[in-house]
Motif scaffolding. Sequence first.
Motif, mmCIF file in Angstrom:
data_model
loop_
_atom_site.group_PDB
_atom_site.id
_atom_site.type_symbol
_atom_site.label_atom_id
_atom_site.label_comp_id
_atom_site.label_asym_id
_atom_site.label_seq_id
_atom_site.Cartn_x
_atom_site.Cartn_y
_atom_site.Cartn_z
ATOM 1 N N HIS A 254 -1.406 -5.038 5.127
ATOM 2 C CA HIS A 254 -0.648 -3.810 5.316
ATOM 3 C C HIS A 254 -0.486 -3.147 3.956
ATOM 4 O O HIS A 254 0.154 -3.702 3.062
ATOM 5 N N LEU A 255 -1.079 -1.981 3.795
ATOM 6 C CA LEU A 255 -1.114 -1.303 2.512
ATOM 7 C C LEU A 255 0.076 -0.356 2.383
ATOM 8 O O LEU A 255 0.410 0.364 3.327
ATOM 9 N N HIS A 256 0.679 -0.358 1.205
ATOM 10 C CA HIS A 256 1.876 0.448 0.956
ATOM 11 C C HIS A 256 1.733 1.172 -0.372
ATOM 12 O O HIS A 256 1.301 0.582 -1.361
ATOM 13 N N GLY A 259 6.427 3.396 -4.459
ATOM 14 C CA GLY A 259 7.368 4.502 -4.584
ATOM 15 C C GLY A 259 7.584 5.296 -3.317
ATOM 16 O O GLY A 259 8.484 6.139 -3.266
ATOM 17 N N GLN A 260 6.772 5.031 -2.288
ATOM 18 C CA GLN A 260 6.926 5.748 -1.017
ATOM 19 C C GLN A 260 7.925 5.002 -0.121
ATOM 20 O O GLN A 260 8.272 3.848 -0.386
ATOM 21 N N PRO A 261 8.421 5.648 0.955
ATOM 22 C CA PRO A 261 9.411 4.997 1.823
ATOM 23 C C PRO A 261 8.971 3.609 2.282
ATOM 24 O O PRO A 261 7.784 3.363 2.545
ATOM 25 N N ALA A 262 9.946 2.710 2.394
ATOM 26 C CA ALA A 262 9.658 1.298 2.658
ATOM 27 C C ALA A 262 9.024 1.062 4.021
ATOM 28 O O ALA A 262 8.428 0.009 4.235
ATOM 29 N N HIS A 263 9.162 2.013 4.955
ATOM 30 C CA HIS A 263 8.640 1.780 6.309
ATOM 31 C C HIS A 263 7.228 2.312 6.491
ATOM 32 O O HIS A 263 6.676 2.208 7.594
ATOM 33 N N GLU A 264 6.604 2.877 5.467
ATOM 34 C CA GLU A 264 5.278 3.477 5.604
ATOM 35 C C GLU A 264 4.202 2.486 5.170
ATOM 36 O O GLU A 264 4.156 2.062 4.015
ATOM 37 N N PHE A 265 3.318 2.139 6.116
ATOM 38 C CA PHE A 265 2.232 1.206 5.841
ATOM 39 C C PHE A 265 0.948 1.705 6.495
ATOM 40 O O PHE A 265 0.973 2.489 7.449
ATOM 41 N N TYR A 266 -0.172 1.193 5.991
ATOM 42 C CA TYR A 266 -1.482 1.650 6.443
ATOM 43 C C TYR A 266 -2.433 0.464 6.540
ATOM 44 O O TYR A 266 -2.240 -0.568 5.891
ATOM 45 N N ARG A 267 -3.443 0.646 7.371
ATOM 46 C CA ARG A 267 -4.555 -0.308 7.432
ATOM 47 C C ARG A 267 -5.796 0.359 6.867
ATOM 48 O O ARG A 267 -6.042 1.545 7.121
ATOM 49 N N LYS A 310 5.556 -12.394 10.963
ATOM 50 C CA LYS A 310 4.454 -13.342 11.136
ATOM 51 C C LYS A 310 3.092 -12.744 10.805
ATOM 52 O O LYS A 310 2.136 -13.481 10.583
ATOM 53 N N SER A 311 2.985 -11.419 10.775
ATOM 54 C CA SER A 311 1.699 -10.797 10.472
ATOM 55 C C SER A 311 1.785 -9.798 9.326
ATOM 56 O O SER A 311 0.823 -9.088 9.051
ATOM 57 N N HIS A 312 2.921 -9.752 8.649
ATOM 58 C CA HIS A 312 3.159 -8.733 7.630
ATOM 59 C C HIS A 312 2.859 -9.293 6.242
ATOM 60 O O HIS A 312 3.540 -10.206 5.767
ATOM 61 N N ALA A 313 1.822 -8.776 5.608
ATOM 62 C CA ALA A 313 1.479 -9.115 4.225
ATOM 63 C C ALA A 313 1.182 -7.800 3.516
ATOM 64 O O ALA A 313 0.317 -7.030 3.954
ATOM 65 N N VAL A 314 1.889 -7.527 2.437
ATOM 66 C CA VAL A 314 1.884 -6.205 1.825
ATOM 67 C C VAL A 314 1.021 -6.193 0.571
ATOM 68 O O VAL A 314 1.187 -7.033 -0.335
ATOM 69 N N TYR A 315 0.110 -5.219 0.524
ATOM 70 C CA TYR A 315 -0.690 -4.961 -0.676
ATOM 71 C C TYR A 315 -0.309 -3.580 -1.172
ATOM 72 O O TYR A 315 -0.410 -2.594 -0.439
ATOM 73 N N GLU A 316 0.129 -3.500 -2.427
ATOM 74 C CA GLU A 316 0.646 -2.242 -2.956
ATOM 75 C C GLU A 316 -0.453 -1.440 -3.647
ATOM 76 O O GLU A 316 -1.191 -1.962 -4.488
ATOM 77 N N LEU A 317 -0.534 -0.161 -3.269
ATOM 78 C CA LEU A 317 -1.463 0.770 -3.883
ATOM 79 C C LEU A 317 -0.700 1.683 -4.837
ATOM 80 O O LEU A 317 0.390 2.135 -4.522
ATOM 81 N N SER A 318 -1.289 1.932 -5.990
ATOM 82 C CA SER A 318 -0.647 2.777 -6.994
ATOM 83 C C SER A 318 -1.717 3.295 -7.940
ATOM 84 O O SER A 318 -2.881 2.863 -7.904
ATOM 85 N N ASP A 319 -1.321 4.199 -8.816
ATOM 86 C CA ASP A 319 -2.254 4.665 -9.840
ATOM 87 C C ASP A 319 -2.664 3.504 -10.740
ATOM 88 O O ASP A 319 -3.822 3.398 -11.162
ATOM 89 N N GLY A 320 -1.711 2.620 -11.040
ATOM 90 C CA GLY A 320 -2.026 1.464 -11.853
ATOM 91 C C GLY A 320 -3.024 0.543 -11.179
ATOM 92 O O GLY A 320 -3.904 -0.029 -11.833
ATOM 93 N N LYS A 321 -2.897 0.384 -9.847
ATOM 94 C CA LYS A 321 -3.836 -0.473 -9.118
ATOM 95 C C LYS A 321 -5.241 0.139 -9.135
ATOM 96 O O LYS A 321 -6.235 -0.578 -9.314
ATOM 97 N N MET A 322 -5.325 1.455 -8.970
ATOM 98 C CA MET A 322 -6.630 2.097 -9.007
ATOM 99 C C MET A 322 -7.269 1.948 -10.388
ATOM 100 O O MET A 322 -8.471 1.683 -10.500
ATOM 101 N N ALA A 323 -6.466 2.098 -11.424
ATOM 102 C CA ALA A 323 -6.989 1.920 -12.779
ATOM 103 C C ALA A 323 -7.462 0.487 -12.987
ATOM 104 O O ALA A 323 -8.486 0.243 -13.656
ATOM 105 N N ARG A 324 -6.735 -0.467 -12.436
ATOM 106 C CA ARG A 324 -7.116 -1.873 -12.556
ATOM 107 C C ARG A 324 -8.458 -2.129 -11.874
ATOM 108 O O ARG A 324 -9.323 -2.837 -12.407
ATOM 109 N N ILE A 325 -8.656 -1.554 -10.699
ATOM 110 C CA ILE A 325 -9.923 -1.720 -9.983
ATOM 111 C C ILE A 325 -11.060 -1.101 -10.784
ATOM 112 O O ILE A 325 -12.161 -1.671 -10.872
#
Length: 800
Positions: A254-256, A259-267, A310-325
Amino acid sequence: MIRILSSFLLLLILTALAFVYGDINLDTLFSTKDAGKATFIAIDSKHKPGKLNYSSVKTILDNRCASCHSGADAPCQLQLSSYEGLQRGASKQPLYENRLHAIAPSRLMVDGKTAEDWRTKGFFPVLNEKSQFPEINLNNSLVAKFLVLKHDNPLSGTDEKLQPTGKCPSLEEFPGFAQSHPLAGMPYALPGLDKAEQDKLMNWLQDGAKNSPPAALPEAALAEIGKWEQFLNDPAPQMQLTARYIYEHLSSGHLHFKGQPAHEFYRLVRSKTAPGQAIEELASLHPYLEASTGAFAYRLLPINETLTDKSHAVYELSDGKMARIRDLFLKPAVAVAQLPAYPQEGSAQPFTTFKDLPVDARYQFLLDDAYFFLQVIFKSPALNRHDGLNGLRDQFWVAFLKPRPDANPQTAQFLSENQGFLRLPASAGEAGGLAQWFELKALQKQYLANKATFTQTVLLKNQALDLGLIWTGEGGNGDALLTVFRHDDNASVVKGLQGKTPSTAWVIDYPLFERLHYLLSAGFNPYGGTAHYLATRLTLDLLRSEAENDFLQFLPKSVRQAVHADWYPDSESQWLGVFNTPDFAALPESAIAYGSQDYPNEFFNQLAKISVPASAPPSPAQAALPTPCPQEPCAPLPATPETAAPSPPYYDNFARQLAEAKGQEIAALPEVSFLRISTANDPAKNVIYTLIRNRQLSHVGVLLGENHRRLPEQDTLSVLPGFVGSYPNQFFTITSDQMEAFITQLKQAKTGALIAAFRDTFGVSRKHPQFWTAYDSFNQQHRDGRPENAGIFDLGRYQN
């Protein structure tokens, strides 16, 4: 009388309509059997229609229905965590069963999009799908039927041994089912809804169970989506290979956006459509398989269903993450002459598919978020059953070998040459099983021999093994050391070295990390047959043994074989040759200085000192628990303060004493319990601990006979602050002045009667009138403490 008259009047009206218009008959409005046998549910004449939609009742459905009916293990495959789940309905086909052949996948919002799609796949409705009249809406709704059955047959003091029926009745079958199982109303084996909840749900069903209009995505979210979709769909070959690697590893998460609202996630999905258009997800069974259409785009699909722990695992997306990639995958000069083809079936081949991407970049990508990736692995449907997990200890610590960019070319060549020895069960599709496992075991044996030679001559250059080979998180990453807890038929991952020193430990390297991911997550088919399950389970034994042996190499050479024999002492564990002692002499002596014979504890104590993350202090709910008094008994509990809430040290002292309990002293505790210590006047200061009973076994790995390997007198208790585990087996609630009594009575509760008395005094039973109050408050405190990472707890394994 009024209900009977209203039902009779409705029948007269419908009969008249059928007579006049000729094309209306009762079979199209009601279930045929229902119309003849069942008592009608009368409408609420005071309710004004048109004001209720799905959002009006979502909280009730989440907290009272999705608490069991969600995810892959939802009873009858009825998922009530989204409106799409209600529309899909239920199935008589259980997902978790022993079956000879695979079944068609039925992933919600993936393998079917409309009610009509699901009817062709054998799912039957739980909402009215016939003509829309208030009374018809109620009487053609299985949801309404089960709610009324519960209302008319509430739990009583004699229902403690109520067991699941194993039945999934359709509307036509419901009258007979209700007569045979009057206590099977919903919520099953739990207190019913209160009047306000019941009325609201019934009125919504009476109005036709209308959905809510879709919510528009915020501008900030759209901007982030656009940025990441543009990044992932860059047509440059190096970026396309990188994007494929990212997709194959993030598709289950579940991608988040940071800095965005805590309930917003994406696949992260593959779509037929390009960014800016409506997403049409491609329904491939595994993320590494060929897409059903030629061209596709990587897209971020909003998650609209209620999140469950039971199925929630969070991966955080950010400008820093994009730079890291970019730094990891795009900055190195990499030549991708031709993008690798996609297999149409079989297993993934990550070591050849991604051979053009630097090995250290791939490994570092996994290490940066090791906690996330192990969460995805251990929350996999492959491990959501007893016989999927009985190859693991109840508690073990995990460390990782550090990347070796200096040896990247040699490592890439080694993996390419050994790709054939690194096969996984999915390579044989559904035709695996025991025979395939013997083949995989032989291949792994050869791989380990090759790996030992490569490690000694290339990576170590015949130097000694020391802590410098272990990844320490680069000074600030708390994912460097992790703890895995097995809870019989599910598992949890937590950061840090939690609990007492475990029986065994794992050290994971890059090839092992990848194989764990593709075995249990990307390559596992929950709709597969028994052969697929068996091959997966047995291959996990091989990978576990490899991880344990990687840890043993850091111990003195003279004790490695003895420690290994202590892990697997019984002759029973040798019958398949699973745990043959490796040739530990093939690797050099350890250079770690040990001051005692408690080698595992010393190893991790030294490692922990150099792996402490440089992070901000945790919140009180997540504060690290001090090491439980290892050498001597803890001090007695101080007297309860009379005028103020107890301080954190006061609670830590309680936790220390509780963690000393072991063996029969913790017989009254199930696998996972949540304990709340309530303060007098400030619920915000309530303290939560998770109590995890670690069952000791003489050894693990053999599929059958686990009870014969139990060593209950050696069971230990891990006491962790906050919430750990997705399936609580028991809630306990005590006040601050009951802490000493809780410990005393727990240690005394060694027989059935005393265990029952202990649970009656401090526990919250399924029939407890305040059960839902306790459940709601635990969920809320979980959300308050970890807003992005919390999901609702599953009650499917809560004990009677």
